[in-house]
Design an enzyme around this catalytic site. Sequence first.
Site, mmCIF file in Angstrom:
data_model
loop_
_atom_site.group_PDB
_atom_site.id
_atom_site.type_symbol
_atom_site.label_atom_id
_atom_site.label_comp_id
_atom_site.label_asym_id
_atom_site.label_seq_id
_atom_site.Cartn_x
_atom_site.Cartn_y
_atom_site.Cartn_z
ATOM 1 N N SER A 43 0.798 -1.224 0.000
ATOM 2 C CA SER A 43 0.000 0.000 0.000
ATOM 3 C C SER A 43 0.832 1.277 0.000
ATOM 4 O O SER A 43 0.326 2.343 -0.356
ATOM 5 C CB SER A 43 -0.944 0.015 1.203
ATOM 6 N N LYS A 103 0.716 4.329 6.965
ATOM 7 C CA LYS A 103 0.239 5.181 5.876
ATOM 8 C C LYS A 103 0.852 6.568 6.039
ATOM 9 O O LYS A 103 1.559 6.852 7.003
ATOM 10 C CB LYS A 103 -1.290 5.308 5.895
#
Length: 247
Positions: A43, A103
């Site tokens: 990701s 993230k």
Amino acid sequence: MAEKIEKKQSTLSETVSVIVQALILALLIRTLLFQPFSIPSGSMRPTLLEGDYLFVSKFAYGYSHFSLPFSPDIFSGRIWSASPQRGDVAVFKHPVSHVDYIKRVIGLPGDRVQMRNGQLFINDKPVKREYEGQIDNPDVTERFGPVDVYKETLPNGVSYDTLDLSPNSSADNTREFVVPEGHYFMMGDNRDNSNDSRFGVGYVPLENFVGRANIIFFSIAGGASPLEIWRWPSELRLDRFFHSAMK
């Protein structure tokens, strides 16, 4: 004979004492200073790859109960709290499952965040997005064939590369998200392949932050374990050693 037994017992006691002290020191370092993490998914490509091992600064944002091993719920809020900055790459606990995620901090409390035709907007203003070219390396993109790369520059000047795996994907157009007070909006740099605040993660409370990604200290490709030293000659990514985990 008795003297020999006493010496052996003394040596054993000293050895156990040294081991216990070393374990306590390691636990304190892991809890208060730096904790090693490995990247399990794609990701955050191209910034972070599966097989990257990095140190996370535990003191960057202060400490919550999520900073402790096994996250015992023994106190609420944060101690010596510091605010995450826009553009930080941070490890946090998923608001529901409490699984570790990593993230990039995109939206701060009170921000309005939206994706429009693949471009990021913050507070109704487009974030600078420049086409950088293409990467044709499956180890970086997880795709066979060239993938478009765009550099984003956030309002505070932080720049990083993002992948555009699929133009006009469902991730390229979203509703407008209004970040609540005390929460943050997180996104992966692999924009078309990231479960983040646009989807299942939602807004992340400050209390859930574990630490800020600091530096990659080891990296190995091909799904290999660091313990498989016979694979090091072909799979080690030496160019990623001691590389920044932020860009």
